[in-house]
Design a protein around this motif. Structure first.
Motif, PDB file in Angstrom:
ATOM      1  N   LEU A  54       0.601  -1.681  -0.166  1.00  0.00           N
ATOM      2  CA  LEU A  54      -0.284   0.160  -0.086  1.00  0.00           C
ATOM      3  C   LEU A  54       1.079   1.151  -0.699  1.00  0.00           C
ATOM      4  O   LEU A  54       0.517   2.413  -0.568  1.00  0.00           O
ATOM      5  CB  LEU A  54      -1.177  -0.133   1.292  1.00  0.00           C
ATOM      6  N   GLU A  55       1.697   1.355   0.556  1.00  0.00           N
ATOM      7  CA  GLU A  55       2.714   1.988   0.832  1.00  0.00           C
ATOM      8  C   GLU A  55       3.539   2.726  -0.117  1.00  0.00           C
ATOM      9  O   GLU A  55       3.597   3.587  -0.825  1.00  0.00           O
ATOM     10  CB  GLU A  55       4.069   1.703   2.112  1.00  0.00           C
ATOM     11  N   GLN A  56       4.295   1.425  -1.043  1.00  0.00           N
ATOM     12  CA  GLN A  56       4.643   1.638  -2.358  1.00  0.00           C
ATOM     13  C   GLN A  56       3.212   2.490  -3.556  1.00  0.00           C
ATOM     14  O   GLN A  56       3.745   2.625  -4.492  1.00  0.00           O
ATOM     15  CB  GLN A  56       4.794   0.163  -3.101  1.00  0.00           C
ATOM     16  N   ALA A  57       2.521   1.756  -3.228  1.00  0.00           N
ATOM     17  CA  ALA A  57       1.477   2.290  -3.953  1.00  0.00           C
ATOM     18  C   ALA A  57       0.384   3.369  -3.534  1.00  0.00           C
ATOM     19  O   ALA A  57      -0.241   4.632  -4.516  1.00  0.00           O
ATOM     20  CB  ALA A  57       0.388   1.457  -4.391  1.00  0.00           C
ATOM     21  N   GLY A  58       1.726   4.162  -2.765  1.00  0.00           N
ATOM     22  CA  GLY A  58       0.878   5.389  -2.108  1.00  0.00           C
ATOM     23  C   GLY A  58      -0.687   5.339  -1.768  1.00  0.00           C
ATOM     24  O   GLY A  58      -1.508   7.026  -2.009  1.00  0.00           O
ATOM     25  N   MET A  59      -0.997   4.336  -1.404  1.00  0.00           N
ATOM     26  CA  MET A  59      -2.772   4.281  -1.218  1.00  0.00           C
ATOM     27  C   MET A  59      -2.718   4.395   0.257  1.00  0.00           C
ATOM     28  O   MET A  59      -2.301   3.165   0.460  1.00  0.00           O
ATOM     29  CB  MET A  59      -3.072   3.541  -1.953  1.00  0.00           C
ATOM     30  N   SER A  60      -4.384   3.830   0.816  1.00  0.00           N
ATOM     31  CA  SER A  60      -4.001   3.721   2.219  1.00  0.00           C
ATOM     32  C   SER A  60      -5.254   1.866   1.943  1.00  0.00           C
ATOM     33  O   SER A  60      -5.906   2.077   0.722  1.00  0.00           O
ATOM     34  CB  SER A  60      -5.225   4.824   3.119  1.00  0.00           C
ATOM     35  N   LEU A  61      -5.727   1.846   2.662  1.00  0.00           N
ATOM     36  CA  LEU A  61      -6.815   0.216   2.536  1.00  0.00           C
ATOM     37  C   LEU A  61      -7.728   0.763   2.108  1.00  0.00           C
ATOM     38  O   LEU A  61      -8.898   0.623   1.130  1.00  0.00           O
ATOM     39  CB  LEU A  61      -6.783  -0.568   3.701  1.00  0.00           C
ATOM     40  N   ASP A  62      -8.533   2.142   3.182  1.00  0.00           N
ATOM     41  CA  ASP A  62      -9.654   2.696   2.488  1.00  0.00           C
ATOM     42  C   ASP A  62      -9.562   3.341   0.793  1.00  0.00           C
ATOM     43  O   ASP A  62     -11.026   2.549  -0.018  1.00  0.00           O
ATOM     44  CB  ASP A  62      -9.771   4.463   2.834  1.00  0.00           C
ATOM     45  N   GLU A  63      -8.929   3.867  -0.114  1.00  0.00           N
ATOM     46  CA  GLU A  63      -8.931   4.016  -1.147  1.00  0.00           C
ATOM     47  C   GLU A  63      -8.505   2.232  -2.691  1.00  0.00           C
ATOM     48  O   GLU A  63      -8.794   3.229  -3.194  1.00  0.00           O
ATOM     49  CB  GLU A  63      -7.590   4.654  -1.259  1.00  0.00           C
ATOM     50  N   CYS A  64      -9.062   1.528  -1.716  1.00  0.00           N
ATOM     51  CA  CYS A  64      -8.619  -0.443  -2.804  1.00  0.00           C
ATOM     52  C   CYS A  64     -10.382  -0.572  -2.638  1.00  0.00           C
ATOM     53  O   CYS A  64     -10.800   0.347  -2.036  1.00  0.00           O
ATOM     54  CB  CYS A  64      -7.883  -1.287  -1.616  1.00  0.00           C
ATOM     55  N   ASP A  65     -11.163  -0.473  -3.963  1.00  0.00           N
ATOM     56  CA  ASP A  65     -12.430  -1.205  -4.643  1.00  0.00           C
ATOM     57  C   ASP A  65     -12.260  -2.317  -3.942  1.00  0.00           C
ATOM     58  O   ASP A  65     -13.610  -2.697  -3.819  1.00  0.00           O
ATOM     59  CB  ASP A  65     -12.310  -0.483  -6.165  1.00  0.00           C
ATOM     60  N   ALA A  66     -11.233  -3.353  -4.075  1.00  0.00           N
ATOM     61  CA  ALA A  66     -11.730  -4.795  -3.887  1.00  0.00           C
ATOM     62  C   ALA A  66     -10.560  -4.688  -3.351  1.00  0.00           C
ATOM     63  O   ALA A  66      -9.623  -4.594  -3.472  1.00  0.00           O
ATOM     64  CB  ALA A  66     -12.318  -5.363  -4.920  1.00  0.00           C
ATOM     65  N   ILE A  67     -10.693  -6.213  -2.197  1.00  0.00           N
ATOM     66  CA  ILE A  67      -9.051  -7.153  -2.247  1.00  0.00           C
ATOM     67  C   ILE A  67      -9.792  -8.574  -2.867  1.00  0.00           C
ATOM     68  O   ILE A  67     -10.750  -9.340  -2.745  1.00  0.00           O
ATOM     69  CB  ILE A  67      -9.602  -7.449  -0.161  1.00  0.00           C
ATOM     70  N   ALA A  68      -8.729  -9.090  -3.363  1.00  0.00           N
ATOM     71  CA  ALA A  68      -8.648 -10.313  -3.921  1.00  0.00           C
ATOM     72  C   ALA A  68      -7.472 -11.033  -3.128  1.00  0.00           C
ATOM     73  O   ALA A  68      -6.225 -10.864  -2.355  1.00  0.00           O
ATOM     74  CB  ALA A  68      -7.983 -10.071  -5.483  1.00  0.00           C
TER      75      ALA A  68
END
Ligand code: KG4
Ligand code: ZN
Length: 332
Positions: free
Chosen positions: A63-77
């Motif tokens: 997530l850090e490398q993507a510059g995102m938080s878990l909240d910003e992900c649309d789904a979890i696979a």
């Protein structure tokens, strides 16, 4: 659509963020190979424990490398089958917890379908239908990919998987686990015609059998040891690799020809083998077939491939609830 993907089916704890099934935003893999090497193979209990210890850090890093938080992900696979049950359970429970806490869709992904999907990341133009040879540590399958989520297995190994045969043959030659890559390296300076090894016959022309070949290598090494003779390891590695590549290539190309495919793909850990890549490339060119192979970095276990297949599963409506369970063996 940005998917956070989790893979923990064997000895790699992996997490990735993938956009629309085709673009890697981040891809982190923590391998446990050094520890399992001490035992000559994967110790399931150790694998589960290490996944437990690593999974939060690996996912945070992705997530850090993507510059995102878990909240910003649309789904979890997540990979839920097949694999080591205790190892799978770690990823599945982590993904279930994250999906529940953040109210995100949960997407279960079959590991083998993930290996195939590694090709979508590497080759934007690749679309089904095509036929795929999946060769890994646990599987050797010839699969018709009718659509992104529709598969038909027409050939499989009757005993050992190709990767398993590589690893066991390598062990008898004195290489550490996992030996596939060591055979690959040694074969480069060996003579592939030096040792004659058996080619198995199978009733179904698209099936494989590698246990006789593996045993032939082990016996060859033992017999030489007993007679005090020296084996040329490079020649034996080259002979073994050549035989495996010929078996995989000839049966896969026959399956493609018989079934009218002009688009073919290779996937799985053994797809990293330089001999197999070369043999298949040559054969495909000869036959006028378009061959797709993932880069070596995406052949072994990783979570980016799970994020890719996860996207197509989501598009097909294949999501799961909190009752999702891990499954050790599951056909496609
Ligand atoms: O797909 P993978 O990472 O894990 C499974 O799903 O099983 O495949 C691992 C297998 C191991 O048997 C390993 O020795 C083999 O892939 N492998 C290779 C090479 N790199 C990895 N086999 C032959 N040549 C290679 N270069
Ligand atoms: Zn795998």
């Amino acid at each position: 659509m940005k998917i956070l993907a989790v893979e923990s089916s064997c000895d790699e704890t992996a997490c990735a963020v993938v956009e629309d099934g085709r673009r890697i935003i981040s891809n982190v893999v923590a391998t446990q190979i050094e520890e399992h090497k001490l035992y000559g193979g994967v110790v399931p209990e150790i694998a589960s424990r290490r996944h437990c210890e690593n999974i939060v850090g690996v996912c945070s890093e992705a997530l850090e490398q993507a510059g995102m938080s878990l909240d910003e992900c649309d789904a979890i696979a997540v990979t839920y089958a097949p694999g080591l049950i205790g190892a799978l359970l770690v990823g599945v429970n982590f993904a279930k917890g994250a999906a529940l806490a953040k109210k995100k869709p949960l997407i279960p992904v079959h590991h083998i379908k993930g290996h195939i999907a590694a090709n979508y990341i590497a080759h934007p133009e690749l679309e089904p239908p095509y036929i795929c040879l999946v060769a890994s540590g646990g599987h050797s399958h010839i699969i018709k990919v009718n659509d992104y989520t529709e598969f038909q297995t027409i050939g499989r190994t009757l005993d050992d998987a190709a990767g398993e045969a590589f690893d066991k043959a390598a062990r008898s030659m004195g290489f550490p686990y996992p030996g596939g890559i060591h055979i690959d390296k040694a074969a480069k300076s060996g003579d592939p015609s030096r040792y004659k090894l058996p080619v198995p016959k199978t009733e179904n022309p698209y099936d494989f059998s590698f246990s006789g070949l593996k045993t032939a290598v082990i016996n060859l090494v033992h017999n030489a040891e007993q007679k005090g003779e020296k084996i040329n390891v490079n020649d034996l590695a080259a002979s073994f690799q050549h035989t495996v590549c010929e078996i995989l290539t000839s049966r896969f190309i026959k399956a493609a020809e018989d079934n009218g495919y002009k688009t073919i793909a290779l996937a799985g850990g053994v797809a990293a083998n330089s001999g197999l890549r070369e043999t298949l490339e040559k054969k495909a060119l000869q036959k006028g077939m378009k061959l797709y192979i993932p880069p070596v970095s995406l052949c072994g276990d990783n979570a980016a491939m799970i994020g890719s297949q996860g996207y197509y599963e989501y598009m097909a409506g294949n999501t799961a609830g909190s009752d999702l369970n891990a499954v050790a063996s599951l056909r496609l």
